[in-house]
Scaffold this motif. Structure first.
Motif, mmCIF file in Angstrom:
data_model
loop_
_atom_site.group_PDB
_atom_site.id
_atom_site.type_symbol
_atom_site.label_atom_id
_atom_site.label_comp_id
_atom_site.label_asym_id
_atom_site.label_seq_id
_atom_site.Cartn_x
_atom_site.Cartn_y
_atom_site.Cartn_z
ATOM 1 N N GLU A 49 0.827 -1.208 0.000
ATOM 2 C CA GLU A 49 0.000 0.000 0.000
ATOM 3 C C GLU A 49 0.862 1.259 0.000
ATOM 4 O O GLU A 49 0.458 2.294 -0.503
ATOM 5 N N LYS A 50 2.062 1.154 0.563
ATOM 6 C CA LYS A 50 2.940 2.313 0.718
ATOM 7 C C LYS A 50 4.015 2.408 -0.358
ATOM 8 O O LYS A 50 4.470 3.487 -0.686
ATOM 9 N N LYS A 51 4.445 1.279 -0.891
ATOM 10 C CA LYS A 51 5.598 1.255 -1.782
ATOM 11 C C LYS A 51 5.321 0.376 -2.997
ATOM 12 O O LYS A 51 5.069 -0.811 -2.849
ATOM 13 N N PRO A 52 5.410 0.946 -4.195
ATOM 14 C CA PRO A 52 5.212 0.128 -5.390
ATOM 15 C C PRO A 52 6.414 -0.787 -5.634
ATOM 16 O O PRO A 52 7.549 -0.439 -5.299
ATOM 17 N N VAL A 53 6.143 -1.965 -6.149
ATOM 18 C CA VAL A 53 7.209 -2.905 -6.493
ATOM 19 C C VAL A 53 7.041 -3.338 -7.947
ATOM 20 O O VAL A 53 5.958 -3.225 -8.523
ATOM 21 N N ASN A 54 8.125 -3.859 -8.518
ATOM 22 C CA ASN A 54 8.113 -4.320 -9.904
ATOM 23 C C ASN A 54 7.845 -5.808 -10.024
ATOM 24 O O ASN A 54 7.485 -6.288 -11.093
ATOM 25 N N LEU A 55 8.039 -6.550 -8.918
ATOM 26 C CA LEU A 55 7.894 -7.996 -8.956
ATOM 27 C C LEU A 55 7.711 -8.529 -7.545
ATOM 28 O O LEU A 55 8.307 -8.006 -6.606
ATOM 29 N N LEU A 56 6.892 -9.572 -7.422
ATOM 30 C CA LEU A 56 6.683 -10.259 -6.147
ATOM 31 C C LEU A 56 7.120 -11.708 -6.276
ATOM 32 O O LEU A 56 6.779 -12.376 -7.259
ATOM 33 N N MET A 122 14.182 -16.209 -14.914
ATOM 34 C CA MET A 122 12.744 -15.934 -14.889
ATOM 35 C C MET A 122 12.455 -14.529 -14.347
ATOM 36 O O MET A 122 11.602 -13.821 -14.883
ATOM 37 N N VAL A 123 13.171 -14.118 -13.309
ATOM 38 C CA VAL A 123 12.989 -12.772 -12.767
ATOM 39 C C VAL A 123 13.369 -11.738 -13.822
ATOM 40 O O VAL A 123 12.651 -10.761 -14.038
ATOM 41 N N GLU A 128 11.694 -7.510 -17.526
ATOM 42 C CA GLU A 128 11.703 -6.949 -18.877
ATOM 43 C C GLU A 128 10.288 -6.856 -19.426
ATOM 44 O O GLU A 128 9.904 -5.861 -20.031
ATOM 45 N N TRP A 129 9.494 -7.903 -19.221
ATOM 46 C CA TRP A 129 8.111 -7.932 -19.694
ATOM 47 C C TRP A 129 7.299 -6.824 -19.040
ATOM 48 O O TRP A 129 6.571 -6.092 -19.687
ATOM 49 N N SER A 131 8.447 -4.069 -17.599
ATOM 50 C CA SER A 131 8.970 -2.781 -18.026
ATOM 51 C C SER A 131 8.475 -2.436 -19.436
ATOM 52 O O SER A 131 8.069 -1.306 -19.707
ATOM 53 N N TYR A 132 8.491 -3.410 -20.320
ATOM 54 C CA TYR A 132 8.003 -3.191 -21.682
ATOM 55 C C TYR A 132 6.520 -2.828 -21.673
ATOM 56 O O TYR A 132 6.092 -1.911 -22.358
ATOM 57 N N ARG A 133 5.745 -3.554 -20.866
ATOM 58 C CA ARG A 133 4.306 -3.318 -20.808
ATOM 59 C C ARG A 133 3.977 -1.916 -20.309
ATOM 60 O O ARG A 133 3.077 -1.268 -20.811
ATOM 61 N N THR A 134 4.719 -1.440 -19.314
ATOM 62 C CA THR A 134 4.427 -0.114 -18.775
ATOM 63 C C THR A 134 4.933 0.995 -19.687
ATOM 64 O O THR A 134 4.417 2.100 -19.654
ATOM 65 N N ASN A 135 5.926 0.717 -20.525
ATOM 66 C CA ASN A 135 6.472 1.731 -21.414
ATOM 67 C C ASN A 135 5.929 1.648 -22.834
ATOM 68 O O ASN A 135 6.285 2.454 -23.674
#
Length: 154
Positions: A49-56, A122-123, A128-129, A131-135
């Motif tokens: 809720e406080k911090k966005p992450v790129n992967l879990l 895999m990470v 990359e996937w 990052s590509y999707r958001t850009n």
């Protein structure tokens, strides 16, 4: 001089030793990463809720009232988090856990013990996937339904 972007990875692991092991394995990535670790679903959701992450990266066996499958389902039901890639780490009966992981909405399922090279590859691919999707032009044309996830074929 170009400054490199660091990716935020949240590891949700019930055992401190396993969490440290996963964090050290992720040091082998080509991309710069900041690895955060928590040991239960409630703390993970509070942090998200406080911090966005790129992967879990979520272990299926967690401390507290919710397991990794529950956490994954909660993440997929949140509009703010549903596009974050999720790797579930499985330890039990492979076919049963795979089915539960697919139903929970995981992007990738890895069986324990985790092989460092496999995890890092895999990470890297998921980062990359993501990052590509958001850009990409996906920001201009928003799909009417969430992107596809793993689905059971049984």
């Amino acid at each position: 001089m170009e400054q490199s972007v660091s990716f935020e990875i949240l590891v949700v692991e019930g055992h401190v030793n396993q969490s440290k092991c996963l964090s050290s394995q992720l040091e082998g990535l080509d991309a710069p990463v900041n690895v955060l670790s928590v040991n239960d679903a409630e703390t993970a959701l509070s942090l998200l809720e406080k911090k966005p992450v790129n992967l879990l990266i979520i272990d299926t066996f967690l401390r507290g009232n919710a397991d990794g499958f529950d956490l994954c389902r909660n993440i997929r039901s949140s509009s703010a988090l549903q596009q974050v890639p999720v790797i579930l780490l499985l330890a039990g009966t492979l076919s049963l856990e795979r089915s539960k992981g697919i139903s929970a909405g995981a992007d990738l399922l890895l069986q324990r013990p985790v092989v460092k090279e496999e995890l890092c590859k895999m990470v890297q691919l998921l980062l990359e996937w993501s990052s590509y999707r958001t850009n990409s032009t996906a920001a201009i044309v928003t799909p009417s339904k969430p992107s596809r996830r793993l689905r059971s074929v049984t």
